[in-house]
Write an enzyme that holds these catalytic residues in place. Sequence first.
Site, PDB file in Angstrom:
ATOM      1  N   ASP A 289       0.875  -1.182   0.000  1.00 35.14           N
ATOM      2  CA  ASP A 289       0.000   0.000   0.000  1.00 35.14           C
ATOM      3  C   ASP A 289       0.912   1.232   0.000  1.00 35.14           C
ATOM      4  OD1 ASP A 289      -3.220   0.598   1.613  1.00 35.14           O
ATOM      5  OD2 ASP A 289      -2.115   1.737   0.113  1.00 35.14           O
TER       6      ASP A 289
HETATM    7  C1  GLC Z   1      -4.399   4.294  -0.205  1.00 34.80           C
HETATM    8  C2  GLC Z   1      -5.262   3.120   0.173  1.00 34.80           C
HETATM    9  C3  GLC Z   1      -5.331   2.057  -0.882  1.00 34.80           C
HETATM   10  C4  GLC Z   1      -5.213   2.704  -2.247  1.00 34.80           C
HETATM   11  C5  GLC Z   1      -3.807   3.276  -2.365  1.00 34.80           C
HETATM   12  C6  GLC Z   1      -3.597   4.008  -3.693  1.00 34.80           C
HETATM   13  O1  GLC Z   1      -3.683   4.744   0.919  1.00 34.80           O
HETATM   14  O2  GLC Z   1      -5.000   2.463   1.410  1.00 34.80           O
HETATM   15  O3  GLC Z   1      -6.578   1.379  -0.702  1.00 34.80           O
HETATM   16  O4  GLC Z   1      -5.430   1.741  -3.272  1.00 34.80           O
HETATM   17  O5  GLC Z   1      -3.485   4.130  -1.283  1.00 34.80           O
HETATM   18  O6  GLC Z   1      -4.422   5.132  -3.731  1.00 34.80           O
END
Ligand code: GLC
Length: 716
Positions: A289
């Site tokens: 993430d």
């Molecule tokens: C965010 C979220 C994730 C998302 C990623 C890209 O922090 O936790 O669900 O896909 O970053 O935006």
Amino acid sequence: MNNLKIIFFSITLTFLLACNTTPESNEIKVDELIMSKVDSLLKLMSLEEKVGQLSQRFSAGLDNKLSDDIKNGQVGSLLNGRKNFYTVKERNKIQKIAIEETRLGIPIIFGHDVIHGFRTIFPISLAQSCTWSPKLIERANSVAASEAAANGVDWAFAPMVDVSRDPRWGRIAESYGEDTYLNAIFSKAAVNGFQGKDVSSEGKVIACLKHFVGYGAATGGRDYQYTEISDRTMHEVYLPSFEAGVNAGALTVMSAFNDINGVPATANKKYIRKTLKEKMNFNGFVVSDWDAVEELIKHGIASDKREAALLAINAGVDMEMKTLTYQKLTEEVKANNLSENIIDEAVGRILFVKYKKGLFKNPYTSLTNVDKANPTLEKRKLARQIASESMVLLKNKENILPLKNKKINIAVVGLFANETNVMGWWQSLGKNEEVVTPYSGLKNNADSNITITKEVNSKTDVIIACVGESSTLFGENHSRTNIKLPNNQEAFLNKLKKKGKPIITVVFNGRPLDLTGVLESSEAVLIGWHPGIETGNALADLIYGKSNPSGKLTTSFPKSVGQIPVYYNQRNSGRPHQSNYRDETSKPLFPFGFGLSYSNFEYDNLIVSKEKLNRKDSLVISAQITNNSNVQGTEIVQLYVQDIVGSTTRPVKELKGFRKITLAPNESKVVNFTLKTNDLTVLNDNFIPIIEPGKFNVWISTNSDKGLKGSFEIEK
Ligand code: GLC
């Protein structure tokens, strides 16, 4: 070299496809062919080029720095924001640098959060789950994929399949609710919607199961926090929705922010390598993430970026989102601190997915499809249907609803009456100006008997009060300790009540709320969620009786935040009769599976086809459902089971099946559920499903709190 390889690949693939093989063996042959391509490409790559593939960069647009990094083979993937994405021209321009100005021309894979729509914004996922319709969820994600792909998205960071049982947690809005069985079914449906049968075909995108794993169990419902999850609970509750998505062919998984019992998910070799990659046989790649690799330092498990990178890559995180610690891996390999095999495995997985997506063959997005990617009447019709089937009727005193066939004066008031921001936290490229507000929906769909006003006046017969939570009160990093309506909206309702007119309250929420106060002020309460682009039309369909509410809750609604965690499939204590608080019962305000209809469904005549089963057996449980009303309606009939005694304690109830049936006025239908002993397994100490003899209770029911009860036994 590169073009020659593509020609070779295409000829071989065409030959293979010509052989009259079955789809599955065809798929295997294609994968084997791809793997051989990956292997030969890996052999050509320098260590620096391999490490470059492991980085997903965040960049709002193309600048000199990004251009130089791409030319140096340092960019494997790109994402550019929550509410925006590159234009197709810009995306192709970026891709052209990777294809034509690098030594090997390896294409970039472009990712974006396509959570519940891209241009046509559907209801939030928690709402969609209340349709209990895998088909609708698949269709919504198929539309979202086609719009996203036409705009240059290769990879959707969805579906989010975190079982969520804490309404304080803002991201419960993105989930499919508190039940593992439903989450697994919807995980498969969403993956099929995004990837289809062949993810390289037009209009499909790579799916991403997130957030691996146990993210919904954040301590205190506070986003990103520590989770304490036993192995058993992890296997019984949180892993099945990922396994279902992997079995459906999902090609990526995103590692979560949370710490799991002392080992952060993004450094968790046990769950990523052992469980996901080996036990579940996942052959796609794992992306971290946002910043989650470098955040291992803040977690206190890495002392610096180098250690964070080594922990994550060794745990099985193949691609790093946003932070750049993986750039240190080149030196680590050269210093013999890291085997190049680990790098090869990660790069191999990423290249496998890029080949599967067809990016080597078609690295560019056609400019001709972008216009097709806007909301059309047909897509709006689907969004309208999903929104009306996701709304949940919680109260309908004296059948005040639907408002039809009478001359009536309706005042539509409240913070959300004219609100266009009902598209949830992840709005992608949805446009507020395209949203049908509650007021305009009710106004535009009113027949000649109905007068709609924006204020309550002496002629008002009924008030429709539109209340709720703004999209910045739920979603990522938007946890709340108070789960009542915000902004004094309960006081607003109490004040409205003094006008002495019946109130129909429509709630536009992103989480289960404490509605005890709202219920007192309202003759009717309808949960609207954040329904997306067709909000007002879907609401009008239900209010005017053009459609009949059928949504059922997939999360329990607590009486108060003090009850949390409150979900239906808890385990018993040794004193189940003493499970209440001094100041509150332990029962939620509305249970999982609850939802009213304008029809009145009666359940009769439960039949359990046999009392005793041997170990490899099945039985049929049936009941007769009657629509005891003069209006056609749809009922989600639910099957629950209780394994009364197990080698470990079992939930008091578990959903094991459901049927969404439509009955004409006074029509009856016998609904049959077939249960196999394989549906009743428990996990042994090694988390292998086993069939245990013993007695079971079974219910066929309209929600998790009641039902026609039967029993049966699996014999020793
Ligand atoms: C965010 C979220 C994730 C998302 C990623 C890209 O922090 O936790 O669900 O896909 O970053 O935006």
